[in-house]
Motif scaffolding. Structure first.
Motif, PDB file in Angstrom:
ATOM      1  N   CYS A 179       0.851  -1.173   0.000  1.00 26.17           N
ATOM      2  CA  CYS A 179       0.000   0.000   0.000  1.00 26.17           C
ATOM      3  C   CYS A 179       0.897   1.236   0.000  1.00 26.17           C
ATOM      4  O   CYS A 179       1.495   1.565   1.035  1.00 26.17           O
ATOM      5  CB  CYS A 179      -0.860   0.033   1.253  1.00 26.17           C
ATOM      6  SG  CYS A 179      -1.873  -1.432   1.504  1.00 26.17           S
ATOM      7  N   GLY A 181       0.120   3.767  -2.836  1.00 22.43           N
ATOM      8  CA  GLY A 181      -0.463   4.682  -3.790  1.00 22.43           C
ATOM      9  C   GLY A 181      -0.032   4.432  -5.220  1.00 22.43           C
ATOM     10  O   GLY A 181       0.324   3.307  -5.607  1.00 22.43           O
ATOM     11  N   TYR A 201     -10.248   5.283   1.412  1.00 14.95           N
ATOM     12  CA  TYR A 201     -10.849   4.109   2.068  1.00 14.95           C
ATOM     13  C   TYR A 201     -12.199   4.527   2.622  1.00 14.95           C
ATOM     14  O   TYR A 201     -12.309   5.569   3.269  1.00 14.95           O
ATOM     15  CB  TYR A 201      -9.952   3.609   3.200  1.00 14.95           C
ATOM     16  CG  TYR A 201      -8.622   3.066   2.736  1.00 14.95           C
ATOM     17  CD1 TYR A 201      -8.550   1.881   2.011  1.00 14.95           C
ATOM     18  CD2 TYR A 201      -7.433   3.729   3.027  1.00 14.95           C
ATOM     19  CE1 TYR A 201      -7.336   1.366   1.577  1.00 14.95           C
ATOM     20  CE2 TYR A 201      -6.217   3.222   2.604  1.00 14.95           C
ATOM     21  CZ  TYR A 201      -6.174   2.038   1.884  1.00 14.95           C
ATOM     22  OH  TYR A 201      -4.970   1.547   1.458  1.00 14.95           O
ATOM     23  N   GLN A 215      -2.615   4.472   0.197  1.00  9.62           N
ATOM     24  CA  GLN A 215      -3.653   3.841  -0.618  1.00  9.62           C
ATOM     25  C   GLN A 215      -3.227   2.463  -1.146  1.00  9.62           C
ATOM     26  O   GLN A 215      -2.046   2.195  -1.354  1.00  9.62           O
ATOM     27  CB  GLN A 215      -4.037   4.758  -1.782  1.00  9.62           C
ATOM     28  CG  GLN A 215      -4.708   6.044  -1.324  1.00  9.62           C
ATOM     29  CD  GLN A 215      -5.961   5.776  -0.508  1.00  9.62           C
ATOM     30  OE1 GLN A 215      -6.828   5.006  -0.906  1.00  9.62           O
ATOM     31  NE2 GLN A 215      -6.046   6.410   0.664  1.00  9.62           N
ATOM     32  N   HIS A 234      -9.105  -0.633  -6.965  1.00  9.16           N
ATOM     33  CA  HIS A 234      -8.603  -0.266  -5.636  1.00  9.16           C
ATOM     34  C   HIS A 234      -9.286  -1.140  -4.592  1.00  9.16           C
ATOM     35  O   HIS A 234     -10.306  -1.777  -4.882  1.00  9.16           O
ATOM     36  CB  HIS A 234      -8.942   1.218  -5.425  1.00  9.16           C
ATOM     37  CG  HIS A 234      -8.539   1.816  -4.126  1.00  9.16           C
ATOM     38  ND1 HIS A 234      -9.313   1.732  -2.988  1.00  9.16           N
ATOM     39  CD2 HIS A 234      -7.457   2.557  -3.778  1.00  9.16           C
ATOM     40  CE1 HIS A 234      -8.720   2.381  -1.994  1.00  9.16           C
ATOM     41  NE2 HIS A 234      -7.578   2.895  -2.453  1.00  9.16           N
TER      42      HIS A 234
END
Lengths: 369, 89
Positions: A179, A181, A201, A215, A234
């Motif tokens: 995580c 991005g 989120y 992210q 995502h």
């Protein structure tokens, strides 16, 4: 056309001829193949071979899988004593300067013969300019202070799973990191900028407004013909990046679920993309046990649910992030599941053909002419 | 010279079974072996030079204690055994 499948128990290949798809070969039987790359520029095939005890290795074939040669895998440099440890923000333990996993392999530009990129866990990006014979860690990215905000997504450490080139400008790369991005360079990796703004989120009501470095874009793809248009599956939905905008936009109202791992985009039509939904978050099986593919053909305004040829009950196949592929025409797709089922479609996903229900768990599928 | 004996499971990757090598520590002995078999290094050690998690190194039957720096002593007539755990799924 060849179809390469990396599985928990080896590399499998199929080819399509006048009679349809035929199984051709099984190689590295028993060994996990988390990633593979058929290089369209020169026909070379690369595979990552993951020996649990002996580490991750890299092999290359110059004759489409008949013979293989082991190469030196990417190797992290020794951490200088004066460089402080980067601690995982979740567990407060040092991120090792050591290869844990080859998570993705990508060919460089057509004007860069022999150049390859490799995304790894624990978060290092490597480049080779000699067809994988040697590798160098991209220090500008590794040395970014923001890396201290990255954490593991499903693994102990963060990792790079998506490397997307601009076919018209090989210095323009986009990375997907879980995580960490989405990162972009426009100068071949000399400098990097975070571009995960707009991703969020939705399970944390106290989430700060903009946390791009935290992210978890499960997968990121760019349209080959229009690389300013991108899609991301995502952790919390499907996001789209449009030219001229500075934030990702989440697409809403997607049935049966907007959760999943894989995404593929049509090479010529940025409005067309495919996803494979699953029950969120930790359950990860097809909604109601019915395996479907969702497809948009209007840039995310609407999503179709495609189920032709797919099991519509008692199916618990999950498609990993590298388990869905589309060919250069946008008509042929391949999809492999954690249950070891392999499907192909010759009409853009309307109808699927089951090639095998008995392969080992599938990590990665790739189509190549 | 110390004798280094490798697990059979390694031989399908690197063709090595038994090697004599000089050195007073595990690090020195393995370093000499790696000069002869450079590919072997990445199979036994991670990028930091530490023993891989599931690799066991035994000097005269005793597991080494310094898995990061490999500083455990090795005598002239020692036997260094390299073995790995086995698991599957």
């Amino acid at each position: 056309m060849n179809l390469l499948i990396g599985t928990r128990k080896g590399l499998f290949t199929y080819t399509r001829d006048d009679q349809g798809w035929q199984a051709v070969s099984e190689t590295f039987l028993g060994d996990p193949i988390p990633m593979l790359l058929p290089d369209r520029r020169d026909g070379t095939w690369y595979v990552a071979v993951e020996h649990g005890h002996f580490g991750t290795k890299l092999h290359r074939s110059d004759d489409q899988g008949q013979h293989w040669e082991e190469l030196d895998a990417p190797r992290y440099p020794e951490k200088p004593d004066d460089v402080p440890d980067t601690l995982c923000p979740m567990r407060q333990i040092p991120i090792p300067w050591s290869l844990e996993k080859i998570w993705t392999l990508q060919a460089g530009g057509v004007d860069q013969p022999g150049t390859l990129w490799c995304g790894t866990i624990p978060g290092g990006l490597f480049k080779s300019t000699d067809r994988g014979a040697s590798w160098a860690l991209n220090r500008p990215l590794w040395d970014m202070p923001e890396r201290a905000k990255w954490c593991g997504g499903g693994y102990d450490y963060p990792g790079i799973h998506s490397i997307e080139l601009n076919p018209a400008n090989a210095d323009d790369l986009v990375l997907g990191i879980s995580c960490g991005g989405v990162w972009r360079t426009r100068d071949g990796g000399q400098s990097w900028a975070q571009m995960a703004h707009g991703m969020f989120y939705d399970f944390n009501p106290d989430e700060p407004e903009d946390t791009p470095d935290a992210q978890d874009p499960h997968c990121v793809v760019r349209c080959a013909a229009d690389p300013e248009q991108m899609w991301s599956q995502h952790h919390c939905g499907i996001f789209k990046w449009q030219p001229g905008e500075s934030r990702w936009q989440r697409q809403e109202g997607i049935k049966p679920s907007a959760f999943g791992f894989a995404v593929a985009v049509h090479p010529d039509d940025p409005e067309t993309a495919w996803f494979v939904p699953a029950v969120k978050d930790e359950w990860r099986y097809p909604v109601d046990g019915k395996l479907v593919v969702t497809r948009t053909r209007d840039g995310g305004q609407t999503f179709e649910t495609l189920s032709g040829g797919l099991p519509q009950g008692k199916a618990y196949d999950l498609i990993y992030r590298h388990g869905l592929a589309v060919d250069d025409t946008g008509r042929t797709l391949a999809m492999g599941s954690t249950t070891g089922a392999l499907w192909v479609s010759g009409d853009g996903g309307e109808q699927w053909e089951l090639l095998s229900a008995h392969l080992p768990p599938i990590y990665c599928v790739r189509l190549v002419n | 010279m110390a004798t280094v004996v490798f697990t059979q499971n390694l031989r399908r990757h690197v063709d090595v079974e038994r090697v004599a090598a000089n050195g007073t520590t595990v690090n020195e002995v393995l370093g000499q072996v790696f000069e002869q078999y450079p590919r072997l290094r990445g199979y036994l050690l991670d990028d930091t030079g530490a023993a891989r998690t599931h690799i066991a190194l035994l000097v005269d039957g005793q597991s080494i204690t310094d898995r990061q720096g490999l500083s455990d002593p090795v005598a002239e007539d020692s036997k260094l055994f390299v073995v790995q755990a086995l698991s599957g799924g």
